[in-house]
Design a protein around this motif. Sequence first.
Motif, mmCIF file in Angstrom:
data_model
loop_
_atom_site.group_PDB
_atom_site.id
_atom_site.type_symbol
_atom_site.label_atom_id
_atom_site.label_comp_id
_atom_site.label_asym_id
_atom_site.label_seq_id
_atom_site.Cartn_x
_atom_site.Cartn_y
_atom_site.Cartn_z
ATOM 1 N N SER A 269 0.828 -1.208 0.000
ATOM 2 C CA SER A 269 0.000 0.000 0.000
ATOM 3 C C SER A 269 0.861 1.256 0.000
ATOM 4 O O SER A 269 0.572 2.224 -0.709
ATOM 5 N N ARG A 272 2.131 1.791 -3.464
ATOM 6 C CA ARG A 272 1.099 2.298 -4.372
ATOM 7 C C ARG A 272 0.812 3.775 -4.095
ATOM 8 O O ARG A 272 0.622 4.567 -5.028
ATOM 9 N N ASN A 276 1.225 6.752 -6.910
ATOM 10 C CA ASN A 276 0.093 7.616 -7.271
ATOM 11 C C ASN A 276 0.390 9.081 -6.954
ATOM 12 O O ASN A 276 -0.033 9.980 -7.687
ATOM 13 N N LEU A 320 -4.382 6.005 -2.236
ATOM 14 C CA LEU A 320 -4.246 4.552 -2.217
ATOM 15 C C LEU A 320 -5.140 3.849 -3.231
ATOM 16 O O LEU A 320 -4.698 2.955 -3.952
ATOM 17 N N THR A 323 -6.309 4.076 -9.556
ATOM 18 C CA THR A 323 -5.383 3.465 -10.498
ATOM 19 C C THR A 323 -4.386 4.524 -10.948
ATOM 20 O O THR A 323 -4.514 5.716 -10.636
ATOM 21 N N PHE A 324 -3.395 4.091 -11.714
ATOM 22 C CA PHE A 324 -2.409 5.033 -12.253
ATOM 23 C C PHE A 324 -3.108 6.121 -13.068
ATOM 24 O O PHE A 324 -2.830 7.315 -12.906
#
Length: 440
Positions: A269, A272, A276, A320, A323-324
């Motif tokens: 996490s 990610r 992001n 979190l 998506t990209f």
Amino acid sequence: MTLSRIIHSAGLLALALPSLALAQDAGVEAAVAATPDPYFYVFNTVLFLLGGVLVMWMAAGFTMLEAGLVRSKNVSMQCLKNISLYSLGVLVYWLVGYNLMYTGVDGGWFGQFAPMVFPAPSADTGDYSLATDFFYQSMFCATAASIVSGTVAERVRLWPFLLFVLILCGIIYPITGSWAWGGGWLSQVGFSDFAGSTLVHSVGGWAALTGALIIGARKGRFTADGRSVVMPGSSIPLATLGAFILWFGWFGFNGASQLALGTIEDAASVGRVVVNTNTAAAAGVIVSMIVMQVVYKKVDVTMALNGALGGLVAITAEPLTPTFLSAAIIGGIGAALVVVAVPLLDKLKIDDVVGAIPVHLVAGIWGTLAVPFTNPEASVSAQLTGIVAVGAFTAIASAIVWLAIKAVFGLRPSEEEEALGLDRSEVGVEAYPEFSAARL
């Protein structure tokens, strides 16, 4: 002792040994259960420590950004304001802010008015070191104050400004933070703000906006017929360095807000969140450049810098779950709103020296509203409730404090002092003395 008694006692002991062993095992299991997993404790503590160090480095970013965007005669003042507001914020957050934000809130409106007391290392048996949690949280508090500094630059005196910082970091910021992060009433209605688009950045933005309105614009910033007069900053390279430092520090700001690193899922996490965060900032730069080229036919480098920061603020509410692609869209829209909001402030004759209101308030509101688009556990109504409640309280409380300081101590330097520059009139040390001598 007779042989029969010895045999009898041995039999009783044999019967008792299994029970004693079971009792001992139960005691060991209870002790182990009461002791936190050492790896979980260590990794969580390291996350807070490293995250706090990165966010502390953002103080340098704010300083460089502001020093580059103010005029050369006010650079020393901005440097002094930033190191002093950071120091004051940390101390007052220890004195009252942390417990007001986190201790005994229990679904209510604020916690306890009491200094922070750190347990001895042997007694610090939670899931992380309490001292490192305080360190990390205090960095967020100082960040909120840094936002105000840039907006009201070049026309506010040092000590009245620091008095406002004292109230902001000791009372206003902790109370609004307690509503969500401290388990207060906003958390009960489902408001979600992962790392502080509203609870940090919009709080700083609202405080900055009320300050700009009450203090007024710099002399000469707007003409009598309402036209905006550009006042270029002292150093674009310095401002660019500041933006890069803030971008770098944001990985700790958002990444460590996962608040745990003791499991594989937590580690994934954090990774990610960092990706992001970086994506939103990068998209913010490109979108701001495209919008500037289309609308103005030129790309303003300061707008590109604020585009990156607008993207960072926007993704902070929920880095979190996107998506990209979603992170890029959220950051890009945040940057576009910054480009739109800057000239709007000029039309309203609101003087924001570094563009902090569009970046931290406008993009912060957008980022908070965007949370339900990627996080199904959040709702638009809960997000709106948080935005309005935090905004109303912060704006009203900040206005009261600004007006009280203005009435009792005054906020602005004299016109002569402002024209001379606050480096000379307030600090006594010029950032660029050779340049000043050359002008004379």
